[in-house]
Scaffold this active site. Structure first.
Site, PDB file in Angstrom:
ATOM      1  N   SER A   1      -4.711  30.569  11.556  1.00 26.57           N
ATOM      2  CA  SER A   1      -5.300  30.067  12.709  1.00 26.57           C
ATOM      3  C   SER A   1      -6.870  29.647  12.740  1.00 26.57           C
ATOM      4  O   SER A   1      -7.239  28.665  13.294  1.00 26.57           O
ATOM      5  CB  SER A   1      -5.358  31.042  13.946  1.00 26.57           C
TER       6      SER A   1
ATOM      7  N   ASP B   1       1.052  -1.182  -0.016  1.00 29.99           N
ATOM      8  CA  ASP B   1      -0.047   0.019   0.166  1.00 29.99           C
ATOM      9  C   ASP B   1       0.958   1.280   0.161  1.00 29.99           C
ATOM     10  O   ASP B   1       0.967   1.910   0.991  1.00 29.99           O
ATOM     11  CB  ASP B   1      -0.866  -0.052   1.311  1.00 29.99           C
TER      12      ASP B   1
ATOM     13  N   GLU C   1      -6.458  -1.589  -6.499  1.00 26.26           N
ATOM     14  CA  GLU C   1      -6.316  -0.275  -6.620  1.00 26.26           C
ATOM     15  C   GLU C   1      -6.807   0.197  -8.187  1.00 26.26           C
ATOM     16  O   GLU C   1      -7.600   1.101  -8.432  1.00 26.26           O
ATOM     17  CB  GLU C   1      -5.034   0.400  -6.568  1.00 26.26           C
TER      18      GLU C   1
END
Length: 573
Positions: free
Chosen positions: A249, A213, A231
């Site tokens: 922020s 993976d 996949e």
């Protein structure tokens, strides 16, 4: 054992304030952030002492006992020096946290400035006599919190943490980590193998991930009936996208828990018996720079399991892109940073972890909400970013990301916020720190911020209506510049788009439903969107994307249910 628990209490109660005000950056006047930390922490301690029926001397001594041993003796000496003032009955009514912090020299009056106070100011003569009779001086004493033995190392650790925007634990140096905090998987998709530079979230699968993976999305192996990689079967039929968010922020989701500020709640903490969970919460908060990106509108993915610290549901652009296509699992990066503006992101734009030839295309969102017009200095207008400066800064970032984003990517630029709603909604309300006596309003807080020059946004957090209007006009002018830039520039590897800032629409829709603006503003600094607001930002931003350019988030994967049937939660986050 008791001494150990007291030290833990100090870290639990005191360190968040060091981080909130970032005492090592030297910001402000009249003692600046050192004065701020002293005032707030001492104010909390005195109120908690009042709730628990203790004396001020007892509370101050106990506060010293909570410090690391090297700092405790210094603190106790200070308490001994001012003890006459603390015991004097005639001074009892005028000895406020402000007075004491002026007395020990952490607060002082800079030349040409006035005395600053957060707590209710006694009569002027009483205010000055309390300082005089305590043999204290309202002038700089030549030391600060970060120079204290035992505190210096803590400040340095916090400073190093704030300077990082890459994972603190990253064995293979691929910018992804198996650890959550300290710029780990709370900020970027979890690395599935931190010893292998080939495997990391967002890369194109190697050999279809038939054997390994490599892109960490939890889909790998071979379908035995067709001898084809899973996949290939499950992910090639839809357009996938990663998500990278560069912001401030708001994008990082800064949040200071209310229970750490409200004396009525702090008083419930037993300093001799600190819950392990509380220590873990504070530690995690510090390591994440006071931010909660895993719950935010940009890259949030985790259910909210701490309602006593942060309240509200979780939704994010990443989760919606994941719902479209399960192959997008773990492919997110949150490069937001507290205080970021268009000029400061230039210093860390290289932290974008993408390879133009090896990785999947992404949606890159550039969303700085307001630090280009927000600052803490007296001449706030003169220090705002000009349209010309903004254009230069943004173009430098865009030109850089064009070299690292894979072909077929999209960049979405978000306009600046108009936060003129803050003062009208908040100024008359009681701040959590003043709930015991109902004596600190947000207007008091804003005045203190301005006097100390430590606030996050002088332009909007002020009673000066003219200044608020000027700040909003400047913000709108910068947004127009961003919109012009997006419509006029083309790049090799991505298409450029623009959307207005979603927060204004969030507030308008919220009020139209019969709610109040203050319900969507975090109560401690009264600037940042609350957890509920973060969720609503996701909804508004997603709706606007769907109306204007839905293709930038990829397409629905018809194999989603099959992916979940075969691979479950795909290894989680």
């Amino acid at each position: 054992m008791q001494t150990t628990n007291l030290k833990i209490t100090f870290f639990v109660i005191f360190l968040p304030w060091l981080l909130l005000f970032d005492v090592s950056d030297g910001r402000g006047i009249n003692g600046g952030l050192d004065c701020a930390v002293c005032t707030v922490v001492l104010g909390l301690s005195i109120q908690v002492a009042q709730i628990n029926n203790e004396t001020i001397v007892s509370a101050s001594t106990k506060l010293c006992s909570l410090l690391p041993s090297k700092a405790a003796s210094t603190c106790i000496n200070i308490v001994n020096e001012i003890e006459p003032a603390l015991l004097s009955k005639e001074l009892f009514d005028v000895v406020t946290p402000d007075v004491i912090c002026y007395g020990v020299g952490l607060c002082y009056k800079s030349p040409g400035e006035k005395y600053c106070h957060l707590f209710p100011k006694p009569n002027v003569s009483g205010f000055h006599s309390s300082v005089t009779k305590a043999t204290l001086k309202s002038e700089k004493q030549g030391w600060n919190l970060c120079s204290l033995p035992g505190i210096k190392d803590i400040c340095e650790d916090i400073n190093r943490s704030l300077e990082r925007i890459q994972p603190a634990v990253d064995v293979d140096t691929d910018w992804f980590s198996t650890v959550q905090s300290a710029r780990g998987s709370f900020w970027r998709g979890k690395d599935c193998d931190d010893t292998d530079t080939v495997t990391y979230p967002g890369r194109q699968p190697v050999l279809g991930d038939a054997f390994l993976d490599t892109n960490c999305n939890g889909i790998f192996g071979i379908d035995p009936s067709s001898a084809t990689a899973w996949e290939t079967i499950l992910c090639t039929g839809a357009i996938g996208r990663g998500l990278i968010y560069m912001g401030d922020s708001v994008g990082a989701h800064f949040h200071f828990p209310e229970r750490w500020m409200d004396p009525l709640q702090v008083a419930q903490i037993n300093p001799w018996k600190i819950p392990t969970e509380l220590v873990q919460n504070v530690t995690q908060w510090i390591l994440n720079e006071g931010d909660w990106p895993h719950l935010g509108f940009a890259t949030g993915y985790q259910n909210n399991t701490q309602p006593s610290l942060i309240k509200g549901p979780v939704d994010s652009i990443y989760l919606r892109m994941l719902a479209l296509n399960r192959c997008n699992h773990r492919d997110y990066q949150n490069l937001s940073r507290n205080g970021a503006a268009t000029n400061t992101v230039l210093a860390y734009m290289q932290s974008v972890a993408r390879n133009a030839t090896k990785d999947r295309p992404v949606l890159f969102i550039y969303g700085l909400y307001g630090n280009d017009v927000c600052n803490n200095v007296k001449d706030t207008v003169a220090n705002m970013t000009t349209p010309e400066e903004l254009r230069k800064n943004v173009m430098e970032v865009l030109e850089f990301v064009d070299t690292v984003l894979p072909e077929g990517s999209h960049v979405l630029v978000i306009g600046m916020v108009d936060a003129s709603f803050i003062y009208p909604a908040m100024h008359k309300l009681i701040h959590p720190l003043g709930r015991l006596h109902n004596d600190i309003t947000y207007e008091n807080l804003y005045d203190w911020f301005s006097c100390m020059q430590i606030g996050p946004c002088n332009g909007w957090m002020t009673a000066n209506e003219t200044l608020r209007a000027i700040t909003s006009k400047a913000s709108k002018r910068l947004s127009k510049e961003l919109e012009k830039l997006a419509s006029s520039q083309t790049f090799k590897n991505f298409k450029l788009h623009y959307l207005d800032n979603p927060l204004g629409q969030v507030m308008k829709e919220w009020v139209s439903q019969g709610h109040e603006v203050f319900e969507l503003i975090d109560p401690i600094d009264s600037l940042h969107p609350s957890q509920m607001a973060q969720t609503l930002i996701t909804d508004v931003l997603w709706r606007n994307i769907m109306v204007k350019f839905p293709y930038i988030v990829g397409s629905v994967n018809p194999q989603n249910s099959r992916i979940q049937e075969i691979f479950g939660d795909q290894g989680g986050h």
